[in-house]
Design a protein around this motif. Sequence first.
Motif, PDB file in Angstrom:
ATOM      1  N   ILE A  88      47.879  38.640  40.239  1.00  0.00           N
ATOM      2  CA  ILE A  88      48.094  37.399  40.972  1.00  0.00           C
ATOM      3  C   ILE A  88      49.519  37.383  41.514  1.00  0.00           C
ATOM      4  O   ILE A  88      50.470  37.571  40.756  1.00  0.00           O
ATOM      5  N   GLU A 123      43.757  46.222  44.213  1.00  0.00           N
ATOM      6  CA  GLU A 123      42.582  45.334  44.244  1.00  0.00           C
ATOM      7  C   GLU A 123      42.008  45.255  42.843  1.00  0.00           C
ATOM      8  O   GLU A 123      42.054  46.243  42.117  1.00  0.00           O
ATOM      9  N   ARG A 173      43.061  41.375  43.866  1.00  0.00           N
ATOM     10  CA  ARG A 173      44.318  40.637  43.831  1.00  0.00           C
ATOM     11  C   ARG A 173      44.087  39.242  44.396  1.00  0.00           C
ATOM     12  O   ARG A 173      43.224  39.046  45.248  1.00  0.00           O
ATOM     13  N   TRP A 174      44.868  38.312  43.888  1.00  0.00           N
ATOM     14  CA  TRP A 174      44.751  36.928  44.316  1.00  0.00           C
ATOM     15  C   TRP A 174      46.148  36.388  44.596  1.00  0.00           C
ATOM     16  O   TRP A 174      47.137  36.897  44.060  1.00  0.00           O
ATOM     17  N   ASP A 189      44.544  32.303  48.142  1.00  0.00           N
ATOM     18  CA  ASP A 189      43.306  31.918  47.469  1.00  0.00           C
ATOM     19  C   ASP A 189      43.358  30.496  46.939  1.00  0.00           C
ATOM     20  O   ASP A 189      42.364  29.781  46.982  1.00  0.00           O
ATOM     21  N   VAL A 192      41.919  30.367  39.877  1.00  0.00           N
ATOM     22  CA  VAL A 192      41.901  31.810  40.125  1.00  0.00           C
ATOM     23  C   VAL A 192      41.040  32.501  39.075  1.00  0.00           C
ATOM     24  O   VAL A 192      40.329  33.461  39.377  1.00  0.00           O
ATOM     25  N   LEU A 250      37.585  32.269  40.225  1.00  0.00           N
ATOM     26  CA  LEU A 250      37.361  33.227  41.312  1.00  0.00           C
ATOM     27  C   LEU A 250      37.211  34.643  40.756  1.00  0.00           C
ATOM     28  O   LEU A 250      36.338  35.399  41.178  1.00  0.00           O
ATOM     29  N   ALA A 251      38.070  35.000  39.795  1.00  0.00           N
ATOM     30  CA  ALA A 251      38.028  36.345  39.215  1.00  0.00           C
ATOM     31  C   ALA A 251      36.730  36.584  38.460  1.00  0.00           C
ATOM     32  O   ALA A 251      36.165  37.677  38.511  1.00  0.00           O
ATOM     33  N   GLU A 268      33.764  36.817  41.106  1.00  0.00           N
ATOM     34  CA  GLU A 268      33.878  37.799  42.184  1.00  0.00           C
ATOM     35  C   GLU A 268      33.017  39.024  41.901  1.00  0.00           C
ATOM     36  O   GLU A 268      32.982  39.539  40.801  1.00  0.00           O
ATOM     37  N   ARG A 275      34.848  40.625  47.792  1.00  0.00           N
ATOM     38  CA  ARG A 275      34.637  39.229  48.155  1.00  0.00           C
ATOM     39  C   ARG A 275      33.466  39.014  49.087  1.00  0.00           C
ATOM     40  O   ARG A 275      33.422  38.040  49.807  1.00  0.00           O
ATOM     41  N   TYR A 315      30.813  34.134  45.393  1.00  0.00           N
ATOM     42  CA  TYR A 315      32.253  34.036  45.617  1.00  0.00           C
ATOM     43  C   TYR A 315      32.541  33.182  46.856  1.00  0.00           C
ATOM     44  O   TYR A 315      33.412  32.331  46.843  1.00  0.00           O
TER      45      TYR A 315
END
Length: 184
Positions: free
Chosen positions: A80, A104, A106-107, A137, A157, A160-161, A164, A169, A174
């Motif tokens: 992150i 990757e 990555r946020w 994000d 996040v 999202l993680a 995903e 993405r 997602y």
Amino acid sequence: MSDTNKDIIMAEAPEGISGAGFFATSLEKVIGLARKHSLWPLPFATSCCGIEYMATMGSHYDISRFGSERPSFSPRQADILMVMGTIAKKMGPVVKQVYEQMAEPRWVIAVGACASSGGIFDTYSVLQGIDRVVPVDVYVPGCPPRPEQILDGLMRVQELAESESLRRRDSPEYQALLASYNIK
């Protein structure tokens, strides 16, 4: 059946296959769970929001509860990018280079009004939001945001993680989660 067992309600098993002594699920769900609880932030702090991030790292707010107790100061080891504070236009390429050096997945979290929109600094020298140089994000509002808000951004996040796809993405789940946060 005794009266004491009548009140016991069995919780439903999570999505997967369960049986006597085993539980199986998809590899994507296991990896998502592991990613969710092992995110390493890279703090890119330039102003007051960095001080609030330090408070978030302290024992009172304890960011380590969320698996982010180890801040990484190397982009190659971070998950992150947390941009906090005013970013001058001359620093824009540096933020982009740091982002590109991250592996990757990555946020990016834009913490505070300055990182999100330039804040009160509507001048020629200040970048009016880091989303002009890197994809963001999660936006954390505030000037400066409270540690609770920073933790909320981190938890978004984490969601999202976890959701995903391993194919990055492109997954509909997602995209639906991003849409629920009004993120493009």
